[in-house]
Structure formats: structure tokens, C-alpha cells
Design an enzyme around this catalytic site. Sequence first.
Site, PDB file in Angstrom:
ATOM      1  CE  LYS A 947       7.511   3.150 -16.607  1.00 60.27           C
ATOM      2  NZ  LYS A 947       8.755   3.279 -15.858  1.00 60.27           N
ATOM      3  CB  CYS A1024       5.109   0.482   0.567  1.00 56.71           C
ATOM      4  SG  CYS A1024       4.926  -1.302   0.470  1.00 56.71           S
ATOM      5  CB  CYS A1031       5.114  -2.413   8.227  1.00 61.64           C
ATOM      6  SG  CYS A1031       5.607  -3.215   6.715  1.00 61.64           S
ATOM      7  CB  CYS A1034       2.298   1.481   6.615  1.00 57.04           C
ATOM      8  SG  CYS A1034       1.083   1.149   5.343  1.00 57.04           S
ATOM      9  CB  CYS A1041      -0.811  -4.490   4.508  1.00 60.18           C
ATOM     10  SG  CYS A1041       0.492  -5.052   3.429  1.00 60.18           S
TER      11      CYS A1041
HETATM   12  S1  SF4 Z   1       1.985  -2.473   5.750  1.00 59.67           S
HETATM   13 FE1  SF4 Z   1       1.965  -3.301   3.662  1.00 59.67          FE
HETATM   14  S2  SF4 Z   1       1.608  -1.513   2.454  1.00 59.67           S
HETATM   15 FE2  SF4 Z   1       2.203  -0.767   4.404  1.00 59.67          FE
HETATM   16  S3  SF4 Z   1       4.386  -0.492   4.210  1.00 59.67           S
HETATM   17 FE3  SF4 Z   1       4.073  -2.501   5.052  1.00 59.67          FE
HETATM   18  S4  SF4 Z   1       4.084  -3.814   3.286  1.00 59.67           S
HETATM   19 FE4  SF4 Z   1       3.770  -1.777   2.507  1.00 59.67          FE
END
Ligand code: SF4
Length: 1111
Positions: A947, A1024, A1031, A1034, A1041
Site C-alpha cells: 500500500k 462512511c 448512512c 450518504c 448501498c
Molecule cells: S450508505 Fe453505504 S456507503 Fe453510505 S455511509 Fe452507509 S454504509 Fe457507507
Amino acid sequence: MAEYSGFDDWFEMPGGEDFVDVTDVLVAGARDMESEEVLLMDGFTLMDAMSAFEIGEPRLDSGMILEEQRRPPFDPLTPLLPEEVCWILDRSFACEMEWHTGKTLSQSVFTLLFVHHLPDINPEYLPPEEFEDPTRPRWLITVVIRAAILGLLKCCDLAWRELSKNRVHDVEDWQGEKCDVSLLEGVNAEVISRILDMACDWLRQSQFPETQVAALCDRLLLRKAILQLYRYNFLNDTAQARVEIAASLGLLHRVRGSQPEVSPGSPALLAMDPYIARRLPNFMPIRVTELPSQDKTWDMLQVFLEYWQEVVHLVTSPSLLTWEVAGALRFALRRSVPPPFHRSLVQSLFFDNNAVLGSHQLGWLVEHFYEETIGIPYTTILKAIERSTPQPEMASMRDVIERRIIKIMIPHVRSNWFNPPRRRRHLMKDVLQWHQLYDMLLKDIEHYQPPDERTAQILRAIPQAAQLRRLSTSREIILSGFQQELYAPEEKPIAYWYLTRILDVHIGCIEDLLPIIPTDTPTFCELLFQAEHLSALQMISTTLVALTAASITSPWHRISLNFLRRYKWVFKTEFDALVPVKPEPDLLAFPDSLKQFLLDELYSPSASLQLARDILSHLAESPHDWVGHWAPDRREYLRSLAEACNNLGRIAPASLRELAGFNLAPLKWIPDHRSSVIVLSNTTTTISFQFLGTLLNFANLSSSTGMKRKSSLVSRPSPYHTAVTLFEAGEGAVETVVRRSKRLKTGLTTETPVSEPVETEKHAVGEDLPLNTPVKSSKKITTTIKLEEAEESTTVAPATAAIAGPSKVRRTPPRWRETYDAIKRMRSRIVAPVDTMGCDQAQLKETDPKSQRFSTLVSLMLSSQTKDEVTDAAVAKLREAVGGSLSVDAILQADESAISEAICKVGFWRRKTQYIKQAAQKLHDEFDGDVPKTADELCSLPGVGPKMAFLALQVAWKINAGIGVDVHVHRITNRLGWHKPPTKTPEETRVVVMSPSLNLQSWLPVELHAEINHLLVGFGQTICLPVGPKCGECELGDGSCPSARKVVKASSSKKRTKVTSTRGTPSGRPKIEVELEEDTKLLVQVVPPNAPELEETPLDENAGVKAGDLS
Ligand code: SF4
């Protein structure tokens, strides 16, 4: 007898009531037979007769001497010319060498008839000769030949004494039957030595030409030198022993330069009688054999003398592992197994009289066992035990450890000088012993209470020493099966498969140990070597699983029976009571494992072999200080194996899709006693594959840098090698690999029967294919392959393609692009720590380009297990501590304590201090003080993994060599469902050559490789999150997701809830049981698509909240 009715009740006579005594018929028939005539009864053919003789020839030998075998009577005093005497002396060496190959004395030494006529040629008993021919004086026989024969017999006697110590086994390794012939047991060797000297004096005073005198004297002196070697105590004066051996080799060289010739009618020829065994009392039937030619004799003698040299090297190398390497290299290099005499001598020298090498106490074995296996001195281990337990327990532990280790180690080391079948049997028992020791140590260390982490690490390493021995022993057993040709064709894929699993665990075991071993110790270097070596072997064995898979044609239930029989050494009931260790052959796992592996579209057999070749070639050029005298042998072995990989890699298929077109038939195993050779019969390619025989003992000592490649057969990636990038880049990489292998020049033409439309044609090259899309196989594929290098084309016969599929289709996660763009949009609206304090920021404070690159590297090295804020502060503090500029020179001049103080807030600061210092030194010494430009070179720096290497290349050099996958990228891509099945480590997420999982480098467009790390790290730091992802904020939380959490309102504060999940437990038992007492208003629930509802068990009636996989 037939008349005696009393027998009728007991016996059924041949012919029953019609039994007739035919003795008279036989006697009459014999009267009519001519000498050497054979009479055959009806139905009994000449072929039957020949078979009977072939099967039991010695026992069926009637003793009849055929006409061509008749010889004139032997007169030991028949006058001989000097060259004829020379010839007889030379044949005496042939007799001796033949005995050392395992023939009986009556097949070898006793065929020299002078052995049986010593009294007849004793000058003391002979009257003076009246008319002596001056060209053939009798003293050539009574003095010269007699001295040589006395020397020969005494040599045999001394060898016989060593051989009869039971270190090697009579009949099995050597033949001790003397047939009542004296080997001069009662004569002092010193007396014979003087007789040899006197014979030389006679010759020097004779009138013979100087060349003849020199030729005869050299042979007598060679005999005397060998006699001295048999008498030598190699533990007393090894320097003198070396001189003596060198002198013997010099004499041998001179003797080879003067080869006598005898005419066909020479009386010297009568001195050899291969049929002498018929006249000697033998225990068992003796087959007549031929002695080796004189040239071959000298070769054998040279090897024989060189083994004495090796004995000297062994006794002057007090190292357990070196002894093991030396023992194993004999097989790996296709050299002959050492003669039984030397195998016995080595064992005697090592362990006679309850002492190691005649002077060390047995405790010495224990000390070396730990120091050489896990790099920790035994005194350190004892101190760790002492710190962790009361004194009485320590004494008990020490006693148990020492006695058990000594008990196992002595026969274990000795077994390297057993014959191969006996050694295999011994190792089968050894596996259990090592496992019992491992089990015992594991249970013992559980009772200790280490006061600090370092002590705990040392305690944890104690059982690993036994584990490493167990694994290397298991590996040896499997490989010895190849060497001894025990495996049926259908067993070979299983053997390779199991070998792959063992190597996998072995490499992992080494990797666990490396962090606790000081990097400047020989053990550390050796274990690194082992890691690489075993990785290469793992690649080879994985490839061979694929190449030999087609040989399985029987039903599985039948193969599995063979499997159980062959691997009974791992199915012993004694194992049941021990701590289970991997890998235990899981019979049921093999079919699925193989099936899964063969569907791996990214795996390339030819590339795997080429990569193994590269690793082995690299190792061959690296230092091998540990093995001292055997370093050139080890290099030779590595080069030889690399060449084998190269040759096989050139003809192996470039991908598993082409496997159906690969014809294994032209490759055949040619047993060679010591090794196996593959010959491609329709070309001149010869592949020596001694690895299949043995090589691996020697891997004990050395072993592994691994590859990060994992296949369905390999469960563990290694952080020590990045060369796997050859395979990793999915479609592009496969193409690169194909070019590397020079396998396909103008192409691979695929023809399919009209009746079987090929699904793959629907997909264009490079087209994205949803993960769920089934890959359809054609039923039949005819593959035409042009071998570019051989300048010839080979049309492989049509074959059933069990694993054929689209040749250039890229599989991708469904709708990944929309997801990616959504994250990009979110990232554009937020500023994450990585944006202001990431590794790319460190270079901004530097002006010199080299320092800019170096500061980036240092920032990356400090960042592991550390937050960006802390890393950023530590980099700034370090820059200040070393004088204002973070350069290689500044770090080299700085005190370790100053560096430590500056970076003490980051995780593992002590180790990182060392890594930074060592890395700076290496950059200064090997890279002109600059950061190197390749991932391999970067990974050669201490503390730098793949990495860091890829990120350093991207930031410091703007080179896009691969994706830098850290925990954020690993976590988020798995949450997004981009890997099926989910990956377990960041490296697996990045790329694993043989994994069935999609990994990033296999499908993500190259232009996104550089940015994805920064993108996802910031996303992971702000939205995340590792725990409690937001979420609700998000964009993907709307169902895009699969891991999105639903926001659920709690009805009140302070709720007590018992949450139970039964998902993922085949038995149906609760997996998670958590009690929550919350003040918060919100709880979350994970609702993956298609996931069953979780079972909920409220503790009170107010508990209406559902919870999911809170683990
Ligand atoms: S929806 Fe999925 S990508 Fe978005 S924060 Fe939640 S777990 Fe992470």
C-alpha cells in the site's frame, strides 16, 4: 505313499485317485537330453520359462555353467606385466565402489580372485623362482598385488565396522554378508599401511621404466590414502583431514591419467570371476552383475572422496539447519544419495556417546533448535518464562521442553541420512511428534502471565518453532511421494493441492514470526529467504494442480479412498486429542476447491510459473551466508528450479480457459532414482523437475517471501512481495502475461461446433460484464497454438473444454459507476483530514526534490495504525528534530532517541524509528539517497508494504503502478458489495491473483487507480465511518448501498434491549447477544437487501427497537 491309506484322509494327492509316480519318466527323459537342452511340457512356453527365470533368477540358478561361461583354472602366480598388474589394481577399486553401491561382497570384492588366494601369493611361503622372466617378475604379484589386495580388504573391513553400527541397515542400505571370507579383521591397519609402503619401495628399486613405476606406486599410495581416511577420527583434526582428502583426490587425478590397456588374451582377465558367488556360501540368492567401467569407477571414487570432504564440512558447521540443508541438497541437485558408509559415518560423528559432535552436551540441541528456527536464543526464552511464572513451574517447563526436543531432534536430523523410503516412513511418525510438542507448548504457555507485550510475543513464538518443523516435515512427506513415484496420476493433483495448503500455512507462520525477530540476525534473513522460496514453490504447485487436474477421471468416492490411504499419516487417531492445526486434509473440500480454482479467469499458469522463475532467479543471486559451504549448491538448485519453471512456463497455457487445449500427454515423468524429469517428447524441451522429488528439505532453512497472491487454493496473502502485480491487473495483466510468456504470437484460434453457439462471442473485448452474469462455456474448443520461440506450430487435438469461457471480458460490480460518481460528488462537498494532512502534504514543506519524495515516504511509514492528525504532527516534529529538512542525510545523522521522541505519538513508534533509520541507510547505500521508482524496490525497504509503495509512487513520482488499498478502501468497497465473496484483507481487496473475488485492480479503469485511495479515505473519515457510518447523510443510503443502515427512532431514552441474531450460524444457535442500555434517541438497523429479518428478543415491553449485526 499312495499305497498307505492312512494318508488318504489328510492329503489330496495330485491327480487324486489317478496319482502316478513319474520319477522314472523324468530319469528316462534326462537320459535322452543333451547338455544345456531345455525340455518344455505342453502348454509351457519358452516365454513362461523366461518369466520364471526373470522373477526368481538367482533361486532358479541350477549352478550349471554354460559353455561360454567356462573359464580356465585360475593360477594366482601366472606371471603378469606391470600394465596388467595396474589393470588388476584398478579393478580392485571397481570392486570396492560396487560394494558401496549396495551390492554384496560376493558380487563385487570377492569377484577379484586374488582375494581368495592370499596365502598362495605370500612370498614367505613360496620357494625361490628358478627361471624368472625379468619383464614379469613374480614379486609384482607377491609384493605389489598382494599389498593392494590386503589394502582393499582392510578398507572393506573398516567400512564394514562402521556400516554394522546400525545407523544404516544391512540388506536395505548395504550388504554385510562375508560368505566366510576374511576381511583381515585381525590384522592391524598400520601393518597393512607399511606393507603398501614396502611395495612402493620395491617398485622404486626395480628396473622398470619410471612411468610404469609411477603408475603402480600411485595406485598403491591411493589405496594407502583411502585406508588412512577410513581410520581417521574426523572430530580430532579436521584440518589434517582436509589435507589427506586433497592428497587422495590428487592421487586419483594422477591415476586417471595413466590408464593401462590389456590384450584380450591377457591372464590378468582371469583374475576376475563374476560367478564366484556360486562357489561361496551365501545367505541368499545372488544375481550375477557387471562391475562398472573403469571411467565410471574413477567417477564413483571421486564422489566417494568428496563425500568425505562433505563430512568434514558438516562436523565443522555446528548448525542443525545447515545439516538438514546439506542432507536434502543431495536430492535436490539430482546427485546420488550419499553412500551408506558416509551416511553412517555422519550419524556416528554427530551423536555418538550421547554428545553432539563428540563435545557438546545434548542441551546444545535445544539452544540451536530455538535460535535457528525462530531466531530467539534459548536464554531469552527462559527469561521470558521466568518473568511470567513462578520458579518451580519454570524448572518443570524447561525440563519438559528440553527432553522432548532432544528426543525428537536427534532422529529427525539423522533421518536426513536415511535411505529415501526409510526417511519417508520416519517423517510420517515425526509429524505426530512435532504436533504433540506443539500441542504441549501451546497449552503450557496459556498458563503464563507475561508482564509485557515483548514477553508475550516470545512466549507465543515458542510453539511456533514446533509448528514450523511440523509443516516442513509434512511438506517433505508429500514431496518424497513424488520422488519415490508413489502417486498414481489421479493422486497427483491432490498431492499438489495439499502441498499448496501446507505451504500457505507455512508462509503465514513465518510471517507471524518475522516481526519479533531482530532484522539483523541470520535467522531473520533466512526466514525471509524461506518465505520467498516457499512462495515460488506454492506457485509451482498451484500451477501443477491446474495442469494435472484433467488426470482425475475416476469417481470421487474411489479417489477419496486412495486419498485416505495415502494420507493416513495425518488421519491418525492420536491427532484427535491434540489442538487442531491447519491444514488437515479436508477431503470434502478438494472437489469444490478444485472446481472453484478452475473457474478463476484471472489465473494464468504460464505467468505463475514465470513469476516463480523470477523469484527463484532473484533468490539464486541473493546472499546465502547461513549455509556456508553449501551456498553454491543452493544457488545451483535455485537456478535449476528456475530453469524448470521457465521451460514449463513456455508451454503452459496462458489462462485456465486454455487448459482444455493443453496436452499433458507429451510430458512424462522419467524416474531417475534421485529426481524426476519431464521430457516433452515432441520437442527438444527438457524440464528437470527435481523439485517434485525433494527440494524441500532444504526449504527448511530457507523459505519465503510471499506473494500476495491468493487463490481459492491459497488462503493467506503475504506482505513481503509485490511481484504479484504481474497477474493482478485483470484483463490488462493477463495480456501482459501472455506476451511475457511468448506463448501466443498470432493467436489463439477458437473453433466451436456449429451446434454449440458460444456465448462469449456476444461480448466485445474489454466489455464490462455484470458480476452475476453467468459465464457460459462452450462444449468443445479446438485450440491452435503457435509456439513463437520454437518456430513451429502445434495443433493440439480437440479436447473437451470444461472451463472454457469468454476470452476477454471484464467483470465488474453492477452499477459501480453510479456509486463511484455519487461518492465523488459527496467528497467534493467536504474537507476530510486526508485533504489537509495526508501523505501528499509532507512534501510541500521541502524544496529539494529528493527530500520531497523522502518526506512523503516517511509520512506514509508513520501513518500506519495512526490518524492523519497525529501523523501530520509527528512529521512536523520530526522535521524540526532533524534540523528543519526531512532528508535521508538528516535522518542518518540524527540520534534514534531524537527520532523516537519526535514520533512517539504514532502507533508502534519504536519499531517505526528503527524502520526509518534502516530505510534511510538503505536509500543512501543502494538508491543514491533517493526514493526508488518501483514497487519492488520500495517494498524492499523495512516497514514498507505494497500500500505504501503504490501511494509513494503516485505522490512522489506520479507513477501509477497500482492501487493503494488501506483499511478505508477495504472497508468501503466491501460495504458497497464490490467483492463477492467479501475480501478479508486490504491486499486481497487490491488484487489477489487466484482469488474468485473481484478485486479492484481487475476491473477499475486504470485512470481511476491513482485517485480512488484519496477519494475513499476522505469518504471513510467523514461519512462512511468504521463504526456508525452516517448512512442518513450518504447519497447511497437510499438503497444503492447494500450496507445502508436505516435510521430508526427510539421511543424513549434508557431502554434495555436484548438483541439476538441468528444469521450466519448454520446450527441456528444465536450468534450475537447484546444488551443495550441507551440514552440516545436513535438506534440503527442494518438491513441488507434480501437479508432475513433478525430475531429480536425484547427484555422489556418498551423495547421495540430492532438491531442488526452489531458485531
Ligand atoms: S450508505 Fe453505504 S456507503 Fe453510505 S455511509 Fe452507509 S454504509 Fe457507507
